[in-house]
Design an enzyme around this catalytic site. Structure first.
Site, PDB file in Angstrom:
ATOM      1  N   HIS A 113       0.876  -1.170   0.000  1.00 37.17           N
ATOM      2  CA  HIS A 113       0.000   0.000   0.000  1.00 37.17           C
ATOM      3  C   HIS A 113       0.915   1.222   0.000  1.00 37.17           C
ATOM      4  O   HIS A 113       2.138   1.067  -0.014  1.00 37.17           O
ATOM      5  CB  HIS A 113      -0.954  -0.011   1.200  1.00 37.17           C
ATOM      6  CG  HIS A 113      -0.282   0.063   2.544  1.00 37.17           C
ATOM      7  ND1 HIS A 113       0.578  -0.908   3.003  1.00 37.17           N
ATOM      8  CD2 HIS A 113      -0.333   0.988   3.544  1.00 37.17           C
ATOM      9  CE1 HIS A 113       1.009  -0.585   4.211  1.00 37.17           C
ATOM     10  NE2 HIS A 113       0.473   0.565   4.556  1.00 37.17           N
ATOM     11  N   HIS A 115       1.230   3.957   2.155  1.00 35.05           N
ATOM     12  CA  HIS A 115       1.655   4.707   3.338  1.00 35.05           C
ATOM     13  C   HIS A 115       3.148   4.996   3.222  1.00 35.05           C
ATOM     14  O   HIS A 115       3.926   4.172   2.718  1.00 35.05           O
ATOM     15  CB  HIS A 115       1.383   3.904   4.618  1.00 35.05           C
ATOM     16  CG  HIS A 115       0.059   4.220   5.243  1.00 35.05           C
ATOM     17  ND1 HIS A 115      -0.664   3.287   5.945  1.00 35.05           N
ATOM     18  CD2 HIS A 115      -0.668   5.375   5.297  1.00 35.05           C
ATOM     19  CE1 HIS A 115      -1.782   3.846   6.402  1.00 35.05           C
ATOM     20  NE2 HIS A 115      -1.802   5.106   6.014  1.00 35.05           N
ATOM     21  N   ASP A 117       5.664   4.915   5.119  1.00 37.73           N
ATOM     22  CA  ASP A 117       6.730   4.058   5.648  1.00 37.73           C
ATOM     23  C   ASP A 117       7.046   2.888   4.717  1.00 37.73           C
ATOM     24  O   ASP A 117       8.079   2.231   4.885  1.00 37.73           O
ATOM     25  CB  ASP A 117       6.388   3.538   7.064  1.00 37.73           C
ATOM     26  CG  ASP A 117       5.008   2.923   7.192  1.00 37.73           C
ATOM     27  OD1 ASP A 117       4.079   3.426   6.543  1.00 37.73           O
ATOM     28  OD2 ASP A 117       4.859   1.939   7.946  1.00 37.73           O
ATOM     29  N   HIS A 118       6.204   2.637   3.701  1.00 36.64           N
ATOM     30  CA  HIS A 118       6.393   1.453   2.844  1.00 36.64           C
ATOM     31  C   HIS A 118       7.014   1.776   1.483  1.00 36.64           C
ATOM     32  O   HIS A 118       7.410   0.855   0.766  1.00 36.64           O
ATOM     33  CB  HIS A 118       5.053   0.739   2.648  1.00 36.64           C
ATOM     34  CG  HIS A 118       4.534   0.159   3.931  1.00 36.64           C
ATOM     35  ND1 HIS A 118       4.532  -1.190   4.203  1.00 36.64           N
ATOM     36  CD2 HIS A 118       4.052   0.767   5.045  1.00 36.64           C
ATOM     37  CE1 HIS A 118       4.062  -1.392   5.427  1.00 36.64           C
ATOM     38  NE2 HIS A 118       3.757  -0.218   5.956  1.00 36.64           N
ATOM     39  N   HIS A 211      -6.964  -2.077   5.665  1.00 37.96           N
ATOM     40  CA  HIS A 211      -6.105  -1.100   6.326  1.00 37.96           C
ATOM     41  C   HIS A 211      -6.640   0.297   6.001  1.00 37.96           C
ATOM     42  O   HIS A 211      -5.899   1.218   5.718  1.00 37.96           O
ATOM     43  CB  HIS A 211      -4.677  -1.310   5.790  1.00 37.96           C
ATOM     44  CG  HIS A 211      -3.598  -0.526   6.477  1.00 37.96           C
ATOM     45  ND1 HIS A 211      -3.421  -0.524   7.840  1.00 37.96           N
ATOM     46  CD2 HIS A 211      -2.605   0.256   5.966  1.00 37.96           C
ATOM     47  CE1 HIS A 211      -2.365   0.227   8.134  1.00 37.96           C
ATOM     48  NE2 HIS A 211      -1.871   0.718   7.025  1.00 37.96           N
ATOM     49  N   ASP A 234       0.159  -4.264   5.826  1.00 34.25           N
ATOM     50  CA  ASP A 234      -0.493  -3.685   7.009  1.00 34.25           C
ATOM     51  C   ASP A 234      -1.975  -4.023   6.946  1.00 34.25           C
ATOM     52  O   ASP A 234      -2.643  -3.741   5.940  1.00 34.25           O
ATOM     53  CB  ASP A 234      -0.335  -2.155   7.021  1.00 34.25           C
ATOM     54  CG  ASP A 234       1.066  -1.718   7.394  1.00 34.25           C
ATOM     55  OD1 ASP A 234       1.956  -2.589   7.487  1.00 34.25           O
ATOM     56  OD2 ASP A 234       1.266  -0.504   7.598  1.00 34.25           O
ATOM     57  N   HIS A 309       7.055  -5.337  11.404  1.00 33.54           N
ATOM     58  CA  HIS A 309       6.293  -4.089  11.540  1.00 33.54           C
ATOM     59  C   HIS A 309       5.674  -4.041  12.939  1.00 33.54           C
ATOM     60  O   HIS A 309       4.476  -3.851  13.112  1.00 33.54           O
ATOM     61  CB  HIS A 309       5.202  -4.063  10.466  1.00 33.54           C
ATOM     62  CG  HIS A 309       4.614  -2.705  10.172  1.00 33.54           C
ATOM     63  ND1 HIS A 309       3.753  -2.076  11.043  1.00 33.54           N
ATOM     64  CD2 HIS A 309       4.734  -1.872   9.127  1.00 33.54           C
ATOM     65  CE1 HIS A 309       3.360  -0.926  10.524  1.00 33.54           C
ATOM     66  NE2 HIS A 309       3.953  -0.772   9.350  1.00 33.54           N
TER      67      HIS A 309
HETATM   68 ZN   LIG Z   1       3.181   0.565   7.865  1.00 30.18          ZN
HETATM   69 ZN   LIG Z   2       0.159   1.323   6.609  1.00 29.19          ZN
END
Ligand SMILES: [Zn+2]
Ligand SMILES: [Zn+2]
Length: 360
Positions: A113, A115, A117-118, A211, A234, A309
């Site tokens: 996805h 976000h 952080d990914h 998510h 996630d 994670h």
């Molecule tokens: Zn994440």
């Molecule tokens: Zn996420």
């Protein structure tokens, strides 16, 4: 007598070396540097998977919360010498370089996805696979929306690509090979999964997980020579994921420990750090508790559950114990906390799950 002389001689040589180094004689420093450089660069690349093996390497097990010991979310799945990277969190590509991974063999990136952080090292994986010798575009698969993310990185790295080709030459760094190719993988509304790739015995399946508002969000399943790995991405504990992960050898699943996150939120409120406290309040709703993840692993019949994670950060043994509080009652065996560098190999024609660590 002879032994004493030998030991004495060794001590003298060592003392002379230390003495010369202490004098900071440039030629001695350079000799030492050449010696160290030759030793370091001649180390072989680690074998991630033999021709008939499937393996998963955790190249980042962290989250948006800073942790010096964990890069942002990232896993690398190897099916023989075909490598696929799932998510590219901060520090994950640096880990790959430090482990001397054969990055020219990366066949594709899969995003769970979008976000922040990914996705942050999408530019870095583009650059480093190209510098390592990749000669064709790098496919980046993901939920619809991946085209926008890839277009942004392509634009951000366009000047860098020009500079490097101009500097090193187009034979060495062909500009036509540098680019990322977005490959949106829509999952039809009435189906929980879609096939991303089915090629020479390797099947990659995208799994819709939950998510929200990051929607759609995916997990991925890899099947190769009778062995299988599933990456959750996630998600809240997800029935579709449990179905799609049925019989998996390894389920790499995210986890958020709600009591610990609540305690962290309380501490932030006491310290009047209201913005961070609000975030701690908001996040449990779209992640999985460790007990919830263990239930999904059981439902799937997964042989090994590996947490990644992990929220909050787990700086010591007590925190790691607390994270797993209640899990043993649901799933007494086949559970572990992942760490950066954990490599799990699954040889064909066996039930073996072989673990090593690239950081050792
Ligand atoms: Zn994440
Ligand atoms: Zn996420």
């Amino acid at each position: 007598m002879r032994k004493t002389l030998l030991i004495g001689g060794g001590v003298i040589v060592a003392l002379v070396a230390i003495g010369l180094a202490a004098l900071r004689i440039p030629s001695v420093d350079m000799w030492l540097f050449r010696h160290a450089a030759a030793r370091i660069v001649s180390r072989p690349a680690p074998v991630l998977a033999k021709a008939d093996e499937l393996s998963v390497l955790l190249c980042g097990t962290g989250t948006p919360l800073p942790d010096r010991t964990r890069a942002g979310p990232c896993a690398l799945v190897a099916a023989g010498d075909r490598l696929y990277v799932i998510d590219v969190g901060i520090g994950s590509v640096r880990n790959m370089l430090l482990w001397r991974l054969p990055l020219a063999k990366v066949r594709g990136v899969l995003l769970t996805h979008f976000h922040s952080d990914h996705i942050p090292e999408l530019g870095e994986i583009r650059l480093q696979t190209w510098v390592a010798g990749r000669r064709t575009h790098l496919p980046v698969s993901g939920p619809p929306g991946v085209g926008r993310v890839v277009a942004g990185f392509e634009e951000a790295y366009a000047l860098d690509t020009q500079y490097r080709t101009a500097h090193h030459g187009a034979d060495f760094l062909p500009p036509g090979a540098a680019a990322l190719d977005a490959k949106p993988v829509p999952i039809p509304q009435d189906a929980p999964t879609a096939v991303v790739l089915d090629d020479h015995g390797l099947k990659i399946t995208a799994i819709r997980v939950h998510h929200d508002p990051a929607k759609p969000a995916y997990g991925y399943r890899f099947d190769y020579k009778g062995r299988s790995v599933v990456i959750s991405g996630d998600t809240t504990p997800d029935e579709d994921l449990a179905q799609a992960a049925r019989g998996a050898d390894v389920l790499v699943h995210e986890g958020l420990q709600p009591e610990m996150v609540a305690a962290l939120g309380d501490a932030l409120k006491t310290a009047e750090k209201w913005r961070a406290a609000k975030i701690m309040h908001d996040i449990p709703g779209y992640h999985s508790s460790p007990v919830g993840a263990a239930r999904i692993a059981n439902e799937a019949g997964a042989k090994r559950l590996v947490f990644t994670h992990m929220l909050p950060p787990l700086p010591n043994a007590a925190a790691r114990r607390m994270f797993l509080n209640g899990v043993a009652a649901v799933r007494p065996d086949g559970v572990e906390l992942g760490h950066d560098g954990l490599l799990i190999r699954l040889p064909a024609g066996s039930d073996a799950i072989e673990e090593t660590s690239l950081d050792d």
